[in-house]
Design a protein around this motif. Structure first.
Motif, PDB file in Angstrom:
ATOM      1  N   GLN A  30      34.495  35.497  78.405  1.00 24.14           N
ATOM      2  CA  GLN A  30      35.008  35.963  77.110  1.00 24.14           C
ATOM      3  C   GLN A  30      34.051  36.958  76.471  1.00 24.14           C
ATOM      4  O   GLN A  30      34.463  37.994  75.932  1.00 24.14           O
ATOM      5  CB  GLN A  30      35.226  34.764  76.182  1.00 24.14           C
ATOM      6  CG  GLN A  30      35.877  35.111  74.854  1.00 24.14           C
ATOM      7  CD  GLN A  30      36.057  33.897  73.967  1.00 24.14           C
ATOM      8  OE1 GLN A  30      35.174  33.518  73.219  1.00 24.14           O
ATOM      9  NE2 GLN A  30      37.230  33.257  74.063  1.00 24.14           N
ATOM     10  N   ARG A  31      32.761  36.669  76.551  1.00 24.73           N
ATOM     11  CA  ARG A  31      31.770  37.585  75.974  1.00 24.73           C
ATOM     12  C   ARG A  31      31.773  38.931  76.700  1.00 24.73           C
ATOM     13  O   ARG A  31      31.660  39.993  76.077  1.00 24.73           O
ATOM     14  CB  ARG A  31      30.383  36.948  76.036  1.00 24.73           C
ATOM     15  CG  ARG A  31      30.185  35.769  75.066  1.00 24.73           C
ATOM     16  CD  ARG A  31      28.705  35.465  74.974  1.00 24.73           C
ATOM     17  NE  ARG A  31      28.359  34.294  74.180  1.00 24.73           N
ATOM     18  CZ  ARG A  31      28.231  34.273  72.853  1.00 24.73           C
ATOM     19  NH1 ARG A  31      28.503  35.380  72.158  1.00 24.73           N
ATOM     20  NH2 ARG A  31      27.845  33.181  72.216  1.00 24.73           N
ATOM     21  N   GLY A  32      31.888  38.877  78.018  1.00 27.22           N
ATOM     22  CA  GLY A  32      31.909  40.126  78.781  1.00 27.22           C
ATOM     23  C   GLY A  32      33.104  40.994  78.434  1.00 27.22           C
ATOM     24  O   GLY A  32      32.980  42.215  78.242  1.00 27.22           O
ATOM     25  N   LEU A  37      35.406  45.693  75.129  1.00 33.80           N
ATOM     26  CA  LEU A  37      36.309  46.093  74.049  1.00 33.80           C
ATOM     27  C   LEU A  37      35.551  46.759  72.904  1.00 33.80           C
ATOM     28  O   LEU A  37      36.022  47.738  72.317  1.00 33.80           O
ATOM     29  CB  LEU A  37      37.059  44.871  73.511  1.00 33.80           C
ATOM     30  CG  LEU A  37      38.242  44.365  74.314  1.00 33.80           C
ATOM     31  CD1 LEU A  37      38.685  43.007  73.789  1.00 33.80           C
ATOM     32  CD2 LEU A  37      39.397  45.364  74.238  1.00 33.80           C
ATOM     33  N   ALA A  38      34.387  46.216  72.571  1.00 36.39           N
ATOM     34  CA  ALA A  38      33.632  46.726  71.426  1.00 36.39           C
ATOM     35  C   ALA A  38      33.281  48.199  71.575  1.00 36.39           C
ATOM     36  O   ALA A  38      33.101  48.907  70.577  1.00 36.39           O
ATOM     37  CB  ALA A  38      32.365  45.901  71.224  1.00 36.39           C
ATOM     38  N   GLY A  39      33.173  48.655  72.804  1.00 34.81           N
ATOM     39  CA  GLY A  39      32.844  50.058  73.021  1.00 34.81           C
ATOM     40  C   GLY A  39      34.042  50.983  73.040  1.00 34.81           C
ATOM     41  O   GLY A  39      33.879  52.212  73.132  1.00 34.81           O
ATOM     42  N   THR A  40      35.267  50.417  72.939  1.00 37.75           N
ATOM     43  CA  THR A  40      36.456  51.258  73.083  1.00 37.75           C
ATOM     44  C   THR A  40      37.368  51.280  71.862  1.00 37.75           C
ATOM     45  O   THR A  40      38.226  52.157  71.760  1.00 37.75           O
ATOM     46  CB  THR A  40      37.291  50.789  74.290  1.00 37.75           C
ATOM     47  OG1 THR A  40      37.728  49.437  74.075  1.00 37.75           O
ATOM     48  CG2 THR A  40      36.475  50.848  75.577  1.00 37.75           C
ATOM     49  N   ASP A 138      40.363  41.176  70.163  1.00 39.82           N
ATOM     50  CA  ASP A 138      40.727  42.577  70.367  1.00 39.82           C
ATOM     51  C   ASP A 138      41.358  43.221  69.141  1.00 39.82           C
ATOM     52  O   ASP A 138      41.970  44.283  69.240  1.00 39.82           O
ATOM     53  CB  ASP A 138      41.668  42.716  71.567  1.00 39.82           C
ATOM     54  CG  ASP A 138      42.971  41.956  71.393  1.00 39.82           C
ATOM     55  OD1 ASP A 138      43.160  41.310  70.338  1.00 39.82           O
ATOM     56  OD2 ASP A 138      43.805  41.997  72.322  1.00 39.82           O
ATOM     57  N   GLU A 139      41.197  42.632  67.954  1.00 36.66           N
ATOM     58  CA  GLU A 139      41.792  43.218  66.756  1.00 36.66           C
ATOM     59  C   GLU A 139      41.130  44.534  66.379  1.00 36.66           C
ATOM     60  O   GLU A 139      41.788  45.489  65.976  1.00 36.66           O
ATOM     61  CB  GLU A 139      41.720  42.236  65.581  1.00 36.66           C
ATOM     62  CG  GLU A 139      42.623  41.027  65.761  1.00 36.66           C
ATOM     63  CD  GLU A 139      42.641  40.131  64.535  1.00 36.66           C
ATOM     64  OE1 GLU A 139      42.197  40.582  63.449  1.00 36.66           O
ATOM     65  OE2 GLU A 139      43.106  38.973  64.647  1.00 36.66           O
ATOM     66  N   ASP A 140      39.808  44.583  66.452  1.00 40.42           N
ATOM     67  CA  ASP A 140      39.059  45.799  66.107  1.00 40.42           C
ATOM     68  C   ASP A 140      37.621  45.623  66.601  1.00 40.42           C
ATOM     69  O   ASP A 140      37.280  44.606  67.207  1.00 40.42           O
ATOM     70  CB  ASP A 140      39.098  46.093  64.597  1.00 40.42           C
ATOM     71  CG  ASP A 140      38.717  44.877  63.760  1.00 40.42           C
ATOM     72  OD1 ASP A 140      37.697  44.236  64.078  1.00 40.42           O
ATOM     73  OD2 ASP A 140      39.449  44.558  62.805  1.00 40.42           O
ATOM     74  N   LYS A 141      36.790  46.615  66.328  1.00 34.31           N
ATOM     75  CA  LYS A 141      35.410  46.565  66.813  1.00 34.31           C
ATOM     76  C   LYS A 141      34.636  45.390  66.218  1.00 34.31           C
ATOM     77  O   LYS A 141      33.762  44.805  66.871  1.00 34.31           O
ATOM     78  CB  LYS A 141      34.691  47.891  66.511  1.00 34.31           C
ATOM     79  CG  LYS A 141      33.332  48.029  67.204  1.00 34.31           C
ATOM     80  CD  LYS A 141      32.617  49.290  66.782  1.00 34.31           C
ATOM     81  CE  LYS A 141      33.286  50.536  67.295  1.00 34.31           C
ATOM     82  NZ  LYS A 141      33.141  50.686  68.769  1.00 34.31           N
ATOM     83  N   LEU A 142      34.939  45.017  64.980  1.00 28.92           N
ATOM     84  CA  LEU A 142      34.241  43.912  64.345  1.00 28.92           C
ATOM     85  C   LEU A 142      34.515  42.593  65.063  1.00 28.92           C
ATOM     86  O   LEU A 142      33.585  41.837  65.366  1.00 28.92           O
ATOM     87  CB  LEU A 142      34.647  43.814  62.872  1.00 28.92           C
ATOM     88  CG  LEU A 142      34.148  42.576  62.106  1.00 28.92           C
ATOM     89  CD1 LEU A 142      32.636  42.456  62.192  1.00 28.92           C
ATOM     90  CD2 LEU A 142      34.612  42.649  60.652  1.00 28.92           C
TER      91      LEU A 142
END
Length: 435
Positions: A30-32, A37-40, A138-142
């Motif tokens: 899950q962390r991976g 996602l955080a970068g996209t 996956d809602e947003d970068k936060l």
């Protein structure tokens, strides 16, 4: 030196850190995924606030803190918040838990009150059912950032028909801006259970010199007939950015009460949302904020009605001084089929300076005919007629204005269920309002 956002959130680094902490395989994966996602994907886009202009890169690095041997070893700023005689306490310092205790009576009833990292190892099947189910990674970068790097955190589980009479208390504090400080709080109240949870999120003023980011998520699951009271005070330094998402899912005849004090000195993004999924579900949310200097505050309170005869009430009150600003969004959404639902909201902003800014935005989104809904909003300065009335009773102008401001905030302050925390809230208000 602060770590840039892209560094701690690449998949390989996130998974390696998770494995080094002995986390289960499902959490490592899950962390991976979240790190990628955080970068996209982009940051949240709250109304009228450009948070991408804030310093959002100072997320720090993971550093495991040393455990405390006794409450007396905790810093004074922590000890003064501890409820006298409490048996239910969890303390997080920077990247991890340093103290936790729960009454033996509660443990005997099956109540779990521990840090979330421990819960993932010892109660993995239970945690996995709920983690990132109210808030999607996956809602947003936060949300993706929190899913990738969250640490410490809190896990509460109350079994069916169990009532926790004394509040569960957590104190989460930061005294090293180079350490990642990203708690995730997960509360599950099973059928017909009852619990009060209160936390304080603070920074040590003596150590708050460097920029830092506090990306935090709260998930609360209120099962049929359960009642959760959630109180939280945030008081972090002016060099920090506090971004906190709170969300509750309430089933048939369940009830959530939010009592939120956003009293940071730095920029704040705060979102508190109740999803009224079940028939007869209810939500009561009270939020206050006080801003000073050039601080920016984005405060959003939401209630989404799916259940028939569901009921929501939202009260937000903000006081802005100097050139601080508050954008307050109250959103009541009643979905088709939520007949007999009722949604009421009130937003009020009090400005103490000509340069202060307040913006109250009540929003009603109604997709069903057989409902009731209402809103009220106001933005203004201290009422001179009220000041005059109090002065006519022999009260000085300064004291009259102080009384009016405290009366304005009283509906939330009076609801804090732990006396020591309520006292701290009052002291914070005095500090911010009177300097």
């Amino acid at each position: 030196m602060s770590t840039q956002l892209t560094t701690p959130t690449d998949r390989q680094s996130a998974e390696a850190l998770a494995r080094s902490k002995g986390e289960p395989d499902w959490l490592v994966a899950q962390r991976g995924e979240a790190a990628e996602l955080a970068g996209t994907i982009g940051w949240p886009k709250p109304e009228k606030v450009r948070i991408e202009r804030w310093n959002l890169t100072a997320v720090g690095r993971y550093e495991k803190p040393a455990a405390a041997g006794a409450v007396s070893e905790l810093p004074a700023i922590v000890r003064e918040l501890v409820s006298e005689g409490t048996e239910n306490l969890l303390v997080q310092r920077n990247s991890g838990a340093v103290w936790k205790q729960v009454a033996g009576e509660l443990s005997g009833k099956g109540v779990i009150f521990t840090d979330l990292e421990t819960a993932c190892r010892e109660h993995g099947d239970l945690v996995q059912q709920y983690l990132f189910k109210a808030v999607s990674k996956d809602e947003d970068k936060l949300t993706a950032l929190n899913a990738a790097i969250w640490n410490g955190g809190v896990f509460v589980y109350v079994p069916k028909n169990v009532e926790v009479e004394l509040p569960l208390q957590a104190i989460l504090y930061n005294d090293d801006q180079e350490s990642t400080f990203a708690p995730h709080i997960l509360i599950v109240a099973d059928n017909h259970s009852r619990v009060t949870y209160v936390d304080c999120v603070i920074t040590d003023p003596a150590a708050a010199a460097s920029p830092f980011v506090h990306p935090s998520i709260v998930e609360v699951f209120v099962k049929p007939g359960a009642h959760v009271r959630f109180g939280s005070i945030h008081s972090m330094g002016e060099t920090g950015v506090d971004m906190t998402i709170r969300r509750a899912v309430i089933e048939n005849d369940g009830r959530i009460e939010w009592i939120i004090g956003d009293l940071n000195d730095g920029n704040t993004l705060s979102e508190t949302k109740s999803v009224l999924k079940g028939q007869g579900s209810t939500s009561d949310a009270k939020v206050i904020s006080v801003g000073k200097n050039a601080q920016q505050n984005s405060l959003t309170t939401q209630a989404v009605h799916f259940g028939k005869s569901s009921d929501s009430n939202m009260v937000t009150r903000a006081v802005m001084k100097d050139s601080a600003s508050a954008i307050i969004n109250g959103i009541t959404k009643i979905e088709h089929g939520a007949t007999k639902a009722n949604g009421v909201q009130t937003e009020k902003v009090l400005m103490l300076s000509p340069k202060a800014r307040g913006d109250a935005n009540p929003i009603l989104l109604i997709d069903e005919d057989d409902v009731t809904a209402g809103h009220a909003a106001s933005v203004g300065q201290v009422n001179p007629e009220q000041v005059y009335y109090l002065m006519s009773r022999g009260i000085s102008k300064q004291d009259a204005e102080r009384l009016i401001i405290y009366g304005f905030l009283a509906p939330v302050v009076s609801e804090i269920p732990i006396e020591s925390v309520r006292g701290q809230l009052q002291r914070l208000l005095e500090r911010k309002l009177e300097g």
